[in-house]
Design an enzyme around this catalytic site. Structure first.
Site, PDB file in Angstrom:
ATOM      1  N   HIS A  11       0.833  -1.206   0.000  1.00  0.00           N
ATOM      2  CA  HIS A  11       0.000   0.000   0.000  1.00  0.00           C
ATOM      3  C   HIS A  11       0.869   1.258   0.000  1.00  0.00           C
ATOM      4  O   HIS A  11       0.525   2.263   0.615  1.00  0.00           O
ATOM      5  CB  HIS A  11      -1.002  -0.014   1.155  1.00  0.00           C
ATOM      6  CG  HIS A  11      -0.391  -0.006   2.535  1.00  0.00           C
ATOM      7  ND1 HIS A  11      -0.921  -0.726   3.584  1.00  0.00           N
ATOM      8  CD2 HIS A  11       0.685   0.639   3.061  1.00  0.00           C
ATOM      9  CE1 HIS A  11      -0.214  -0.518   4.677  1.00  0.00           C
ATOM     10  NE2 HIS A  11       0.764   0.318   4.390  1.00  0.00           N
TER      11      HIS A  11
ATOM     12  N   HIS B 180      -2.196   5.490   9.014  1.00  0.00           N
ATOM     13  CA  HIS B 180      -0.888   6.115   9.206  1.00  0.00           C
ATOM     14  C   HIS B 180      -1.034   7.460   9.915  1.00  0.00           C
ATOM     15  O   HIS B 180      -0.574   8.488   9.435  1.00  0.00           O
ATOM     16  CB  HIS B 180      -0.188   6.270   7.861  1.00  0.00           C
ATOM     17  CG  HIS B 180       0.046   4.978   7.147  1.00  0.00           C
ATOM     18  ND1 HIS B 180      -0.966   4.312   6.464  1.00  0.00           N
ATOM     19  CD2 HIS B 180       1.160   4.211   7.021  1.00  0.00           C
ATOM     20  CE1 HIS B 180      -0.470   3.201   5.937  1.00  0.00           C
ATOM     21  NE2 HIS B 180       0.806   3.114   6.267  1.00  0.00           N
TER      22      HIS B 180
ATOM     23  N   HIS C 104      10.862  -3.521   3.809  1.00  0.00           N
ATOM     24  CA  HIS C 104      11.246  -2.121   3.630  1.00  0.00           C
ATOM     25  C   HIS C 104      11.522  -1.470   4.984  1.00  0.00           C
ATOM     26  O   HIS C 104      10.973  -1.869   6.002  1.00  0.00           O
ATOM     27  CB  HIS C 104      10.192  -1.321   2.862  1.00  0.00           C
ATOM     28  CG  HIS C 104       8.854  -1.158   3.511  1.00  0.00           C
ATOM     29  ND1 HIS C 104       8.050  -2.209   3.874  1.00  0.00           N
ATOM     30  CD2 HIS C 104       8.151  -0.034   3.848  1.00  0.00           C
ATOM     31  CE1 HIS C 104       6.914  -1.766   4.393  1.00  0.00           C
ATOM     32  NE2 HIS C 104       6.958  -0.436   4.399  1.00  0.00           N
TER      33      HIS C 104
ATOM     34  N   GLU D 273       4.467  -4.802   8.984  1.00  0.00           N
ATOM     35  CA  GLU D 273       3.140  -4.770   8.357  1.00  0.00           C
ATOM     36  C   GLU D 273       2.716  -6.133   7.830  1.00  0.00           C
ATOM     37  O   GLU D 273       1.521  -6.363   7.579  1.00  0.00           O
ATOM     38  CB  GLU D 273       3.139  -3.769   7.203  1.00  0.00           C
ATOM     39  CG  GLU D 273       3.277  -2.321   7.627  1.00  0.00           C
ATOM     40  CD  GLU D 273       3.375  -1.370   6.449  1.00  0.00           C
ATOM     41  OE1 GLU D 273       3.184  -0.169   6.653  1.00  0.00           O
ATOM     42  OE2 GLU D 273       3.643  -1.836   5.321  1.00  0.00           O
TER      43      GLU D 273
END
Length: 294
Positions: free
Chosen positions: A12, A59, A193, A240
């Site tokens: 995402h 977020h 990441h 995540e």
């Protein structure tokens, strides 16, 4: 009754939405990513899915660290697409299905998941970045979204096993709903990441491929991993991936991978994977076919 017809894992990354809005679908740097979503969009159109249940994280757009829920489920006719600083996106508000959402909320609470329930709150790139790559939206979305936000930002986080069990509970909720709905569960985020600190820009393709293998073949192994394990192997933000385990918990039993696209061109391993349930007799044939999937 409602039934789950498939599952999707997707990154995402917010820049996906920015590139989409700027019409960069054929840009050489972006085309491999956007092309990778086309088979998934075609499958959704063919199956005429009614609802996408999105496991995503907010977020700090709708929730902030003064009150940040572990699990939150949206119940509303419409959810605005959040303006995250680049201006309002040219997307219609995301449709909900209030009766179905309320049923899932009640079922999860009765299944001993202590939910936060929110209404009419904006959905940020955790949901809205991949959504237009999956569904057409002119003049409107073809179906409804059930947004389920999972805390992957502020410790203590839910464990990998707890997220897997959340997916199992969502499956029970869906299958106890009396309306004939075709539902697809979507797990978002990741893969490897890290966007801050000493390991900024860290990726681990070898681990990403192993994670995808275990997700398909042996998700129980992934539920035994700690948050520190995920961070060590995939970078801080790769925690995540526990949201993918919620998706996997909702489509229990043997599954077959219909499509996979992995594109590492930025700081994030941008990935989309499509699964269907499979009988044991189908698994060997499916794995052989998946050898040629990019």
């Amino acid at each position: 009754m409602a039934r789950i017809i498939g599952a999707i894992g997707t990154s995402h990354v917010p820049t996906i939405g920015v590139a989409y809005d700027k019409g960069k679908q054929t840009d050489p740097d972006w085309a491999p990513l956007f092309e990778g979503y086309k088979p998934v969009a075609a499958w959704l159109a063919e199956k005429q899915a009614d609802v996408l249940v999105f496991f995503y994280n907010d977020h700090c757009t709708t929730f902030f660290f003064d009150v940040y829920p572990t699990f939150a489920l949206g119940v509303a006719d419409r959810f605005p697409v959040a303006d995250e600083g680049a201006g309002l996106r040219n997307l219609p508000a995301i449709k909900g299905h209030v009766d179905f959402q309320a049923h899932i909320a009640e079922s999860l609470v009765n299944d001993e998941f202590d939910l936060t329930v929110f209404q009419d709150k904006p959905l940020d790139h955790g949901c809205a970045s991949p959504l237009p790559l999956l569904w057409p939206h002119d003049p409107d979305w073809p179906g409804a979204v059930v947004p389920i936000a999972i805390n992957v930002l502020q410790y203590p986080l839910p464990t990998a096993r707890r997220c897997y069990r959340l997916g199992q509970a969502v499956r029970r909720a869906i299958e106890s709903y009396p309306e004939d709905l075709k539902v697809v569960v979507v797990g978002t985020g990741g893969l490897s990441h890290q966007i801050h600190g000493e390991r900024t820009g860290f990726n681990n393709t070898e681990w990403d491929m192993e994670f995808l293998r275990l997700l398909e073949e042996d998700p129980e192994q992934l539920t035994k991993m700690t948050h520190a394990d995920y961070v060590r192997l995939g970078g801080a933000e790769s925690v995540e991936q526990i949201m993918w385990l919620a998706m996997r918990g909702a489509i229990e039993g043997p599954i077959r991978k219909l499509h996979q696209n992995y594109y590492l061109a930025t700081t994030t391993a941008m990935t989309v994977v499509l699964y269907e349930s499979a009988g044991s007799a189908d698994i060997a044939e499916t794995r052989a076919a998946s050898e040629v999937v990019s």
